[in-house]
Design an enzyme around this catalytic site. Structure first.
Site, PDB file in Angstrom:
ATOM      1  N   HIS A  99       0.839  -1.213   0.000  1.00 18.73           N
ATOM      2  CA  HIS A  99       0.000   0.000   0.000  1.00 18.73           C
ATOM      3  C   HIS A  99       0.870   1.258   0.000  1.00 18.73           C
ATOM      4  O   HIS A  99       0.686   2.156  -0.834  1.00 18.73           O
ATOM      5  CB  HIS A  99      -0.908  -0.015   1.227  1.00 18.73           C
ATOM      6  CG  HIS A  99      -1.803   1.180   1.323  1.00 18.73           C
ATOM      7  ND1 HIS A  99      -3.089   1.182   0.852  1.00 18.73           N
ATOM      8  CD2 HIS A  99      -1.583   2.432   1.837  1.00 18.73           C
ATOM      9  CE1 HIS A  99      -3.634   2.378   1.063  1.00 18.73           C
ATOM     10  NE2 HIS A  99      -2.742   3.145   1.669  1.00 18.73           N
ATOM     11  N   GLU A 100       1.800   1.312   0.920  1.00 21.59           N
ATOM     12  CA  GLU A 100       2.652   2.502   1.024  1.00 21.59           C
ATOM     13  C   GLU A 100       3.579   2.635  -0.173  1.00 21.59           C
ATOM     14  O   GLU A 100       3.912   3.746  -0.593  1.00 21.59           O
ATOM     15  CB  GLU A 100       3.459   2.471   2.327  1.00 21.59           C
ATOM     16  CG  GLU A 100       2.612   2.452   3.593  1.00 21.59           C
ATOM     17  CD  GLU A 100       1.625   3.602   3.678  1.00 21.59           C
ATOM     18  OE1 GLU A 100       1.875   4.666   3.071  1.00 21.59           O
ATOM     19  OE2 GLU A 100       0.582   3.430   4.337  1.00 21.59           O
ATOM     20  N   HIS A 152       1.930   4.661  -2.902  1.00 17.91           N
ATOM     21  CA  HIS A 152       2.114   6.109  -2.697  1.00 17.91           C
ATOM     22  C   HIS A 152       3.535   6.525  -3.078  1.00 17.91           C
ATOM     23  O   HIS A 152       3.738   7.522  -3.789  1.00 17.91           O
ATOM     24  CB  HIS A 152       1.883   6.476  -1.227  1.00 17.91           C
ATOM     25  CG  HIS A 152       0.489   6.258  -0.737  1.00 17.91           C
ATOM     26  ND1 HIS A 152      -0.629   6.717  -1.394  1.00 17.91           N
ATOM     27  CD2 HIS A 152       0.014   5.632   0.386  1.00 17.91           C
ATOM     28  CE1 HIS A 152      -1.719   6.400  -0.710  1.00 17.91           C
ATOM     29  NE2 HIS A 152      -1.352   5.726   0.373  1.00 17.91           N
TER      30      HIS A 152
END
Length: 445
Positions: free
Chosen positions: A21-22, A25
């Site tokens: 997920h990170e 980003h």
């Protein structure tokens, strides 16, 4: 299941999902030349860290999330020469892409995991009807014992799992068309006209809602092991004994033996067995374990037990990725459907799970094997991606909502509005956390 297995599986699950997920980003921000100060998996005290280029990578003590810290004038003073690399200086479209990349990465991970699962192959049991309840939906549709459920709305359902998943996806498309093969190998098409809503109370089980039972391969009532000191050991039962009857009730399968034992009070039972082709009568007194009578034996499973019942669902790489994309899409719609029903009160919030339940499921799936664990990981990844897209302030979806408003009105949402909604978002998140932990506690008790 051991506590250590559950804990380790939970750590691996959260570690993978948060990192992916990170990284979503991080990757998009780097593509837009935004300066990344820190990439963190976990919160709180730093356990391990290292620096690569201008970014510090950290692993922290609380494994319940993570973050990517970018250069931002709203958080600290930024040198003039680096202002063009600050997150807040990017166009609204770039900021939208950076924030959306985290949840999108979770959906991509789920697609990859399901594709790997389809390539490896998934074993399942054919969806065959064992019995039909009077006045149930299956009885109304003319289904009978021995019917094999081939498809729903022309979508193949080769296993019980596939039938269940496809039914849930197609539940709102009324009526449902089933293609069935009878036990005489005749093909027929029938229609299910449903009333009520299965998703409002999924705990009842699909078979109970539709009014039937899935047929399962019957195991011979042959004993494999006898636990020392158990009721069976005291009665004189031995490995390879075949149970013929319980209190003169003929036993045709292991399932029937279990039902008979669990339905008996704690008193002597007359057991007729066959040992070395010789009939023998024994007296068995079950022992109460919790609220259930137990005797302390395990069943002998023949090698070819599942031969005629098992089906392998396996695909070539391209087909696997196409099917994986379809599955993630269907599961996302199902999750949205459930969220909608919980919001409007048509489904119970008891279905919300917290970290204890996730750890429990992670441990169980890991113990069963690689494919079940990958399937669990994909399912949680979809849930995480979807949760972060909800328009709740403090989550990615909350930021995306403000960016949409900014695009429409041509200027950023005011600081006061953002702070007010952030407080509301915190209240929502804390409420969801409380409900999840409460449900976990109830399940444990």
């Amino acid at each position: 299941m051991g506590f250590l297995t559950a804990l380790l599986s939970f750590a691996v699950t959260i570690g993978i999902l948060v990192t992916i997920h990170e990284y979503g980003h991080y990757w998009v921000a780097k593509k837009f030349n935004v300066k990344i100060l820190r990439f963190s998996v976990g919160f709180g005290k730093v356990i391990k860290s290292f620096k690569r280029g201008e970014t510090e990578f950290t692993l922290c003590a609380i494994p319940l999330g993570g973050y990517v810290k970018m250069l931002d004038e709203g958080e600290a003073q930024v040198a003039d020469k680096e202002k063009h690399r600050a997150f807040n200086r990017q166009s609204v479209y770039k900021r939208f892409a950076i924030v959306a990349a985290g949840p999108i990465a979770n959906f991509i991970l789920a697609i990859i995991l399901y594709a790997v699962i389809f390539i490896i192959g998934v074993n399942g049991i054919k969806p065959v009807v064992d019995s039909v309840t009077k006045l149930g939906f299956f009885a109304q549709a003319g289904l009978q014992a021995g019917d094999e459920l081939l498809s729903i709305n022309n979508i193949s359902t080769p296993s019980i799992s596939e039938f269940s998943n496809q039914f849930i996806q197609a539940d709102e498309v009324q009526p449902l068309t089933l293609q069935v093969r009878s036990k005489h190998a005749n093909l027929k098409t029938t229609t299910l006209n449903l009333t009520g809503d299965f998703l409002a109370n999924p705990e009842q089980g699909l078979d109970q809602y539709l009014g039937f039972k899935f047929a399962m391969p019957k195991l011979p009532a042959t004993i494999e092991t006898v636990m020392p000191g158990s009721a069976a050991s005291k009665a004189g039962l031995q490995p390879n004994d075949k149970v013929l009857s319980v209190d003169d009730q003929v036993i045709n399968s292991w399932q029937e033996f279990v039902v008979q034992i669990q339905s008996k009070p704690i008193k002597p039972i007359k057991l007729l067995i066959k040992r070395n082709n010789t009939p023998l009568t024994l007296t068995l007194i079950p022992e109460l374990v919790g609220d259930t009578p137990k005797v302390g034996v395990s069943v002998a499973i023949p090698k070819d037990h599942l031969k005629d019942w098992q089906v392998l669902i396996k695909k070539q790489p391209i087909d696997a990725f196409v099917s994986a994309g379809e599955k993630v899409y269907q599961l996302t719609l199902l999750n949205l459907k459930m969220i909608k029903k919980m919001i409007i009160g048509e489904a119970s919030i008891d279905q919300i799970s917290g970290p204890v339940s996730i750890a429990n499921y992670a441990g169980k799936s890991a113990e069963v094997g690689l494919v079940p664990f990958l399937s669990f990981l994909a399912l949680i990844s979809i849930g995480l991606g979807l949760l972060n897209l909800l328009p709740i302030p403090l989550l990615d979806g909350g930021h995306l909502f403000f960016y949409v408003v900014e695009i429409i009105k041509g200027s950023p949402v005011s600081e006061w509005v953002q702070q007010t909604f952030a407080k509301l978002g915190l209240l929502v998140i804390l409420s969801l956390t409380f409900v999840a932990l409460y449900n976990d506690l109830i399940r444990l008790l």
